[in-house]
Design an enzyme around this catalytic site. Structure first.
Site, PDB file in Angstrom:
ATOM      1  N   THR A  14       0.752  -1.408  -0.175  1.00  0.00           N
ATOM      2  CA  THR A  14      -0.177   0.099  -0.261  1.00  0.00           C
ATOM      3  C   THR A  14       0.318   1.376   0.023  1.00  0.00           C
ATOM      4  O   THR A  14       0.462   2.604  -0.316  1.00  0.00           O
ATOM      5  CB  THR A  14      -1.079  -0.236   1.274  1.00  0.00           C
ATOM      6  OG1 THR A  14      -1.897  -0.736   1.396  1.00  0.00           O
ATOM      7  CG2 THR A  14      -1.694   1.165   1.270  1.00  0.00           C
ATOM      8  N   TYR A  28      -8.261   0.809  -2.486  1.00  0.00           N
ATOM      9  CA  TYR A  28      -7.063   1.352  -4.046  1.00  0.00           C
ATOM     10  C   TYR A  28      -5.938   0.235  -4.760  1.00  0.00           C
ATOM     11  O   TYR A  28      -6.462  -1.503  -4.122  1.00  0.00           O
ATOM     12  CB  TYR A  28      -5.902   1.822  -3.234  1.00  0.00           C
ATOM     13  CG  TYR A  28      -6.021   1.372  -2.294  1.00  0.00           C
ATOM     14  CD1 TYR A  28      -6.348   0.956  -0.970  1.00  0.00           C
ATOM     15  CD2 TYR A  28      -4.903   0.471  -2.541  1.00  0.00           C
ATOM     16  CE1 TYR A  28      -5.893   0.630  -0.013  1.00  0.00           C
ATOM     17  CE2 TYR A  28      -3.805  -0.555  -0.639  1.00  0.00           C
ATOM     18  CZ  TYR A  28      -5.011  -0.109  -0.239  1.00  0.00           C
ATOM     19  OH  TYR A  28      -3.887  -1.112   1.156  1.00  0.00           O
ATOM     20  N   THR A  94       0.979  -4.199   3.893  1.00  0.00           N
ATOM     21  CA  THR A  94       1.778  -4.242   5.959  1.00  0.00           C
ATOM     22  C   THR A  94       0.925  -5.829   5.894  1.00  0.00           C
ATOM     23  O   THR A  94       1.493  -6.034   7.136  1.00  0.00           O
ATOM     24  CB  THR A  94       0.914  -3.464   6.225  1.00  0.00           C
ATOM     25  OG1 THR A  94      -0.849  -3.306   6.125  1.00  0.00           O
ATOM     26  CG2 THR A  94       1.376  -2.249   6.385  1.00  0.00           C
ATOM     27  N   ASP A  95       0.873  -6.391   5.189  1.00  0.00           N
ATOM     28  CA  ASP A  95       0.326  -7.783   5.584  1.00  0.00           C
ATOM     29  C   ASP A  95       1.183  -9.200   5.784  1.00  0.00           C
ATOM     30  O   ASP A  95       0.681  -9.634   7.047  1.00  0.00           O
ATOM     31  CB  ASP A  95      -0.988  -8.579   4.588  1.00  0.00           C
ATOM     32  CG  ASP A  95      -1.780  -6.939   3.753  1.00  0.00           C
ATOM     33  OD1 ASP A  95      -2.692  -6.534   4.550  1.00  0.00           O
ATOM     34  OD2 ASP A  95      -3.094  -7.773   2.918  1.00  0.00           O
ATOM     35  N   LYS A 167       1.073  -7.100  12.718  1.00  0.00           N
ATOM     36  CA  LYS A 167      -0.367  -6.103  12.250  1.00  0.00           C
ATOM     37  C   LYS A 167      -1.900  -6.541  13.372  1.00  0.00           C
ATOM     38  O   LYS A 167      -1.522  -8.053  13.141  1.00  0.00           O
ATOM     39  CB  LYS A 167      -0.744  -6.448  11.001  1.00  0.00           C
ATOM     40  CG  LYS A 167      -1.541  -5.172  10.424  1.00  0.00           C
ATOM     41  CD  LYS A 167      -1.980  -5.304   8.693  1.00  0.00           C
ATOM     42  CE  LYS A 167      -2.588  -4.791   8.741  1.00  0.00           C
ATOM     43  NZ  LYS A 167      -3.126  -4.729   6.713  1.00  0.00           N
ATOM     44  N   GLU A 288      -1.159 -27.245  27.770  1.00  0.00           N
ATOM     45  CA  GLU A 288      -3.051 -28.000  26.969  1.00  0.00           C
ATOM     46  C   GLU A 288      -2.232 -29.512  26.740  1.00  0.00           C
ATOM     47  O   GLU A 288      -3.201 -30.182  26.640  1.00  0.00           O
ATOM     48  CB  GLU A 288      -3.510 -27.269  26.478  1.00  0.00           C
ATOM     49  CG  GLU A 288      -3.552 -25.059  26.845  1.00  0.00           C
ATOM     50  CD  GLU A 288      -5.277 -25.597  27.348  1.00  0.00           C
ATOM     51  OE1 GLU A 288      -5.692 -26.979  27.344  1.00  0.00           O
ATOM     52  OE2 GLU A 288      -5.815 -24.482  28.475  1.00  0.00           O
TER      53      GLU A 288
HETATM   54  N1  ASN Z   1      -1.845  -2.045   4.168  1.00  0.00           N
HETATM   55  C1  ASN Z   1      -1.106  -2.729   2.838  1.00  0.00           C
HETATM   56  O1  ASN Z   1       0.131  -2.788   2.571  1.00  0.00           O
HETATM   57  C2  ASN Z   1      -2.150  -4.046   3.122  1.00  0.00           C
HETATM   58  C3  ASN Z   1      -1.857  -4.708   0.953  1.00  0.00           C
HETATM   59  N2  ASN Z   1      -2.866  -5.711   1.165  1.00  0.00           N
HETATM   60  C4  ASN Z   1      -0.242  -5.249   1.422  1.00  0.00           C
HETATM   61  O2  ASN Z   1       0.318  -6.165   2.295  1.00  0.00           O
HETATM   62  O3  ASN Z   1       0.297  -5.330   0.014  1.00  0.00           O
END
Ligand code: ASN
Length: 331
Positions: A14, A28, A94-95, A167, A288
């Site tokens: 992103t 986007y 970010t994923d 995240k 567990e």
């Molecule tokens: N905020 C992001 O970057 C999400 C995106 N789907 C990615 O990981 O490329």
């Protein structure tokens, strides 16, 4: 001329995304803007470092593969060996950012700062967060006091350990948190440190990307009520060398799944108990489930996706479950 040299390796996400309108903060396309354009958009980077960019990939990070991890880590390792490179920044979606950051933390042997950064909003949106996140990343990568602290992640003005950070929130810019808290903050080009990583990393790691060319298959299966053993068996049938159990609670395993995991362990597949509850606890060995008896491994405090990363790396060196468990305690 005596400015630090920082290389920005761009992989997409992103932070390189573009939306149709300034009001599109969440709708986007990721991985659109080339690295040179990202750099040109922040002329102030020159105040903290001499920067140059390399486009390694242009992908959304949910599509990152094991092969991508190896390619990226080898490039980072080559760069940090150069005298004319003082730090490396990786722009990333970010994923799976927390996975790549942890992977680099395990396999790149260096004291030089390596900083992974992303954004929650595309650069085309109002209050886009990528600009400041990237400025902070370059400023941290250029600083001497960031050396020897392992791979770092700069999001939302915080400096987090690439090992710990995950995240934990979507849609919001305050997306990344470490269960044990951030290492520090970066404000207006200056770092403020509050704690240090306790686990082995980078120059103190026994792993080295220069000696790794391929990674094994490690899969994750999710625990819930009414769980079945279908996914575990399918992963095993398709060649998984280890299965991470993203368990309920303290990595607990349904009685409908336990016999299959015992059987798969008997066939040589490593069973790693993690939990999908991971905001500051850890999976206790032999609590567990009787891990000693079943010869399973516990993932310590690593969330399932980070446990997968450590298993990938560890299995390049050992197939022994005791060794694997030692590695999970130490890294
Ligand atoms: N905020 C992001 O970057 C999400 C995106 N789907 C990615 O990981 O490329």
């Amino acid at each position: 001329a005596d400015q630090p040299n920082v290389v920005i390796l761009a992989t997409g996400g992103t932070i390189a995304g573009a939306g149709a309108d300034v009001t599109n903060s969440a709708t986007y396309q990721a991985a659109k803007v080339p690295v040179d354009k990202l750099i040109a958009g922040i002329p102030q980077l020159n105040t903290v470092a001499a920067v140059r960019g390399e486009q390694v990939f242009q992908i959304a990070s949910e599509s990152f593969t094991n092969a991508n991890l190896v390619t990226l880590a080898k490039r980072v390792a080559a760069l940090v060996k150069q005298n004319d490179v003082d730090g490396v920044v990786i722009t990333h979606g970010t994923d799976t950012l927390e996975e790549t950051a942890y992977f680099l933390n395990l396999v790149v042997r260096t004291d030089k700062p390596i900083v992974v950064v992303g954004s929650m909003r595309p650069g085309t949106a109002m209050s886009a967060d990528g600009t400041l996140n990237l400025f902070n990343a370059v400023s941290v990568a250029a600083s001497k006091d960031a050396r020897g602290k392992g791979v770092l992640v700069t999001m939302n003005d915080e400096i987090n350990s690439g090992r710990d950070v995950a995240k934990m929130v979507n849609l919001r810019t305050e997306a990344f948190k470490s269960p044990w808290g951030p290492l520090g903050m970066v404000v207006e080009g200056k770092n403020y440190w509050f704690r240090l990583p306790a686990k082995r990393h980078t120059s103190h790691s026994e792993f080295d990307i220069d000696k790794i060319d391929t990674l094994p298959s490690v899969e994750i299966a999710y625990g819930s009520g009414n769980a079945s053993d279908t996914a575990y068996r399918a992963f095993a049938a398709n060649g998984a060398k280890a299965i991470v159990h993203a368990g309920t609670g303290n990595g607990s395993v349904s009685s409908a799944v336990v016999p299959s995991l015992q059987e798969l362990r008997g066939k040589g597949i490593q069973i790693i108990r993690s939990s999908h509850v991971n905001a500051g606890g850890f999976v206790l060995r032999n609590a567990e489930q009787p891990d000693d008896k079943y010869d399973w491994v516990v993932a310590h405090d690593l969330n399932p996706q980070k446990a997968r990363i450590l298993a990938l790396v560890a299995l390049t060196k050992t197939q022994d479950s005791k060794e694997l468990q030692r590695i999970f305690w130490e890294y």
